[in-house]
Design a protein around this motif. Structure first.
Motif, mmCIF file in Angstrom:
data_model
loop_
_atom_site.group_PDB
_atom_site.id
_atom_site.type_symbol
_atom_site.label_atom_id
_atom_site.label_comp_id
_atom_site.label_asym_id
_atom_site.label_seq_id
_atom_site.Cartn_x
_atom_site.Cartn_y
_atom_site.Cartn_z
ATOM 1 N N SER A 27 0.859 -1.121 0.106
ATOM 2 C CA SER A 27 -0.281 0.063 0.097
ATOM 3 C C SER A 27 0.815 1.235 0.168
ATOM 4 O O SER A 27 0.351 2.306 -0.471
ATOM 5 C CB SER A 27 -0.706 0.102 1.131
ATOM 6 N N LEU A 28 1.677 1.227 0.669
ATOM 7 C CA LEU A 28 2.657 2.349 0.794
ATOM 8 C C LEU A 28 4.154 2.293 0.484
ATOM 9 O O LEU A 28 4.737 1.177 0.514
ATOM 10 C CB LEU A 28 2.556 2.961 2.215
ATOM 11 N N ILE A 83 1.442 7.222 12.925
ATOM 12 C CA ILE A 83 2.606 6.966 11.994
ATOM 13 C C ILE A 83 2.227 6.107 10.411
ATOM 14 O O ILE A 83 2.868 6.496 9.529
ATOM 15 C CB ILE A 83 3.544 5.775 12.883
ATOM 16 N N ILE A 85 -1.383 4.055 8.323
ATOM 17 C CA ILE A 85 -2.649 3.570 8.188
ATOM 18 C C ILE A 85 -2.621 3.064 6.784
ATOM 19 O O ILE A 85 -2.206 3.660 6.000
ATOM 20 C CB ILE A 85 -3.555 4.668 8.465
ATOM 21 N N ALA A 86 -3.238 1.951 6.893
ATOM 22 C CA ALA A 86 -3.534 1.351 5.436
ATOM 23 C C ALA A 86 -4.641 0.323 5.430
ATOM 24 O O ALA A 86 -4.705 -0.290 6.308
ATOM 25 C CB ALA A 86 -2.366 0.818 4.767
ATOM 26 N N PHE A 91 -10.120 -4.159 -0.027
ATOM 27 C CA PHE A 91 -11.202 -3.740 0.910
ATOM 28 C C PHE A 91 -11.421 -2.219 1.132
ATOM 29 O O PHE A 91 -11.799 -1.801 2.091
ATOM 30 C CB PHE A 91 -10.910 -4.430 2.328
ATOM 31 N N ILE A 96 -13.647 1.518 6.144
ATOM 32 C CA ILE A 96 -12.722 0.770 7.181
ATOM 33 C C ILE A 96 -11.660 1.705 7.561
ATOM 34 O O ILE A 96 -11.423 1.880 8.784
ATOM 35 C CB ILE A 96 -11.892 -0.534 6.737
ATOM 36 N N GLY A 97 -11.135 2.261 6.493
ATOM 37 C CA GLY A 97 -10.040 3.701 7.074
ATOM 38 C C GLY A 97 -10.818 4.415 8.137
ATOM 39 O O GLY A 97 -10.179 4.985 9.059
ATOM 40 N N THR A 98 -12.038 4.786 7.737
ATOM 41 C CA THR A 98 -12.746 5.862 8.883
ATOM 42 C C THR A 98 -12.871 5.179 10.112
ATOM 43 O O THR A 98 -12.434 5.941 11.132
ATOM 44 C CB THR A 98 -14.038 6.083 8.166
ATOM 45 N N LEU A 119 -0.108 13.864 11.748
ATOM 46 C CA LEU A 119 0.340 12.984 10.859
ATOM 47 C C LEU A 119 0.972 13.728 9.772
ATOM 48 O O LEU A 119 0.951 14.961 9.448
ATOM 49 C CB LEU A 119 -0.989 12.135 10.311
ATOM 50 N N ASN A 125 -1.561 12.355 -2.191
ATOM 51 C CA ASN A 125 -2.132 11.214 -1.724
ATOM 52 C C ASN A 125 -3.759 11.793 -1.305
ATOM 53 O O ASN A 125 -3.949 12.195 -0.086
ATOM 54 C CB ASN A 125 -1.620 10.692 -0.433
ATOM 55 N N PRO A 127 -6.506 10.356 -1.770
ATOM 56 C CA PRO A 127 -7.506 9.459 -0.895
ATOM 57 C C PRO A 127 -7.412 9.933 0.553
ATOM 58 O O PRO A 127 -8.419 10.095 1.373
ATOM 59 C CB PRO A 127 -7.441 7.915 -1.368
ATOM 60 N N ALA A 128 -6.198 9.743 0.906
ATOM 61 C CA ALA A 128 -5.835 9.950 2.331
ATOM 62 C C ALA A 128 -6.286 11.118 2.714
ATOM 63 O O ALA A 128 -6.801 11.626 3.992
ATOM 64 C CB ALA A 128 -4.425 9.610 2.726
ATOM 65 N N ASN A 130 -8.500 13.345 1.792
ATOM 66 C CA ASN A 130 -9.867 13.475 1.860
ATOM 67 C C ASN A 130 -10.245 12.778 2.894
ATOM 68 O O ASN A 130 -11.162 13.464 3.835
ATOM 69 C CB ASN A 130 -10.603 12.789 0.620
ATOM 70 N N TYR A 132 -8.786 12.419 5.823
ATOM 71 C CA TYR A 132 -8.410 13.326 7.029
ATOM 72 C C TYR A 132 -9.195 14.409 7.082
ATOM 73 O O TYR A 132 -9.699 14.780 8.160
ATOM 74 C CB TYR A 132 -6.641 13.521 7.061
HETATM 75 N N1 ACO Z 1 -10.442 9.034 -3.743
HETATM 76 C C1 ACO Z 1 -10.893 9.966 -3.162
HETATM 77 N N2 ACO Z 1 -11.230 9.818 -1.831
HETATM 78 C C2 ACO Z 1 -11.172 8.694 -1.102
HETATM 79 C C3 ACO Z 1 -10.576 7.489 -1.811
HETATM 80 C C4 ACO Z 1 -10.133 7.715 -3.270
HETATM 81 N N3 ACO Z 1 -9.778 6.643 -3.780
HETATM 82 N N4 ACO Z 1 -10.609 6.737 -0.731
HETATM 83 C C5 ACO Z 1 -10.911 7.079 0.339
HETATM 84 N N5 ACO Z 1 -11.272 8.573 0.185
HETATM 85 C C6 ACO Z 1 -11.954 9.444 1.191
HETATM 86 C C7 ACO Z 1 -13.314 9.751 0.800
HETATM 87 O O1 ACO Z 1 -13.673 11.035 1.286
HETATM 88 C C8 ACO Z 1 -14.056 8.717 1.491
HETATM 89 O O2 ACO Z 1 -15.402 9.075 1.886
HETATM 90 P P1 ACO Z 1 -16.470 8.332 0.834
HETATM 91 O O3 ACO Z 1 -16.132 6.933 0.458
HETATM 92 O O4 ACO Z 1 -17.853 8.472 1.673
HETATM 93 O O5 ACO Z 1 -16.378 9.113 -0.287
HETATM 94 C C9 ACO Z 1 -13.252 8.745 2.821
HETATM 95 O O6 ACO Z 1 -11.979 8.784 2.316
HETATM 96 C C10 ACO Z 1 -13.325 7.475 3.864
HETATM 97 O O7 ACO Z 1 -13.103 6.200 2.830
HETATM 98 P P2 ACO Z 1 -12.939 5.067 3.717
HETATM 99 O O8 ACO Z 1 -13.621 3.999 2.922
HETATM 100 O O9 ACO Z 1 -13.105 5.138 5.268
HETATM 101 O O10 ACO Z 1 -11.358 4.735 3.446
HETATM 102 P P3 ACO Z 1 -10.631 3.255 2.903
HETATM 103 O O11 ACO Z 1 -11.059 2.356 3.965
HETATM 104 O O12 ACO Z 1 -10.835 3.265 1.710
HETATM 105 O O13 ACO Z 1 -9.270 3.654 3.412
HETATM 106 C C11 ACO Z 1 -7.005 4.881 3.130
HETATM 107 C C12 ACO Z 1 -8.467 4.968 3.157
HETATM 108 C C13 ACO Z 1 -6.420 4.180 4.412
HETATM 109 C C14 ACO Z 1 -6.452 6.015 2.678
HETATM 110 C C15 ACO Z 1 -6.586 3.751 1.817
HETATM 111 O O14 ACO Z 1 -7.075 4.444 0.428
HETATM 112 C C16 ACO Z 1 -5.325 3.252 1.799
HETATM 113 O O15 ACO Z 1 -5.012 2.229 2.400
HETATM 114 N N6 ACO Z 1 -4.403 3.744 0.806
HETATM 115 C C17 ACO Z 1 -3.246 3.543 0.689
HETATM 116 C C18 ACO Z 1 -2.417 3.640 1.968
HETATM 117 C C19 ACO Z 1 -2.297 4.958 2.559
HETATM 118 O O16 ACO Z 1 -2.120 6.089 1.380
HETATM 119 N N7 ACO Z 1 -2.188 5.478 3.780
HETATM 120 C C20 ACO Z 1 -2.157 6.785 4.172
HETATM 121 C C21 ACO Z 1 -0.741 7.158 4.156
HETATM 122 S S1 ACO Z 1 -0.383 8.508 5.371
HETATM 123 C C22 ACO Z 1 -0.425 8.056 6.926
HETATM 124 O O17 ACO Z 1 -0.252 6.715 6.949
HETATM 125 C C23 ACO Z 1 -0.262 8.780 8.150
#
Ligand code: ACO
Length: 161
Positions: A27-28, A83, A85-86, A91, A96-98, A119, A125, A127-128, A130, A132
């Motif tokens: 993921s990262l 530190i 999250i993924a 999935f 799940i991230g929320t 953080l 990034n 998705p992340a 958004n 946060y």
């Molecule tokens: N594009 C745009 N917004 C997104 C996306 C995407 N692909 N994925 C999540 N979001 C935003 C949206 O606002 C979403 O709400 P919505 O679905 O109602 O529109 C909101 O995040 C919550 O989504 P969740 O389903 O709860 O998040 P998810 O379980 O998909 O996990 C995560 C989000 C952790 C960022 C995931 O995409 C991931 O693992 N990414 C790769 C690893 C990563 O980037 N980790 C963060 C690095 S920074 C750090 O670790 C401090």
């Protein structure tokens, strides 16, 4: 119509680490030696959480506690630092991230008495970022060339009051 995914958020255990590290690897770009994961598990075990679905780990969040100058409130305080999250790619976008973030924020505040949480995240990034921002994090500053490949990071923070 798809069925809703059932998962639980719980504290990570030593035997979860292989799956956690695998999710991190796919993921990262930021990886850590196993001892780093083990140290966090030992020291801040109530803020190192996993999401489990059908007996497999599908996501994690790893945090720690620091003392320092707060980014949003004035003065020194206890800070929660997220530190890493993924969520496993199969999935994602299922909440799940929320759920991981919300449970970690609750525990950082209620168990570790953190007043603020912060953080770092790659500026690309979306998705992340958004996720946060939806949870109330603010971009505090840009950390230039923060990552090994030269990309900048946003430092994002949220008060826990
Ligand atoms: N594009 C745009 N917004 C997104 C996306 C995407 N692909 N994925 C999540 N979001 C935003 C949206 O606002 C979403 O709400 P919505 O679905 O109602 O529109 C909101 O995040 C919550 O989504 P969740 O389903 O709860 O998040 P998810 O379980 O998909 O996990 C995560 C989000 C952790 C960022 C995931 O995409 C991931 O693992 N990414 C790769 C690893 C990563 O980037 N980790 C963060 C690095 S920074 C750090 O670790 C401090």
């Amino acid at each position: 119509m798809g069925t809703e995914l059932k998962y639980v958020i719980r504290e990570a255990r030593e035997e979860d680490l292989d799956e956690v590290i695998n999710i991190n690897m796919i993921s990262l770009k930021e990886h850590y030696p196993r001892s780093f994961w083990e140290d966090h598990l030992r020291t801040w075990n109530k803020a190192f959480l996993v999401a489990e679905a059908s007996s497999r780990i599908v996501g994690y969040i790893m945090c720690r506690i620091e003392s320092g100058f707060c980014y949003l409130r004035r003065g020194w305080c206890r800070l929660g630092h997220i530190i890493s999250i993924a969520v496993h790619p199969n999935f994602r976008r299922k909440g799940i991230g929320t759920s991981l973030m919300l449970e970690a924020l609750k525990r950082l505040k209620e168990i570790y008495n953190a007043k603020e949480v912060y953080l770092e995240v790659r500026v690309s990034n979306y998705p992340a970022i958004n996720l946060y921002e939806k949870l109330g994090f603010k971009k505090v500053k840009v950390l230039r060339y923060y990552y090994l490949d030269g990309e900048d990071a946003y430092l994002m923070a949220k008060e826990l009051s």
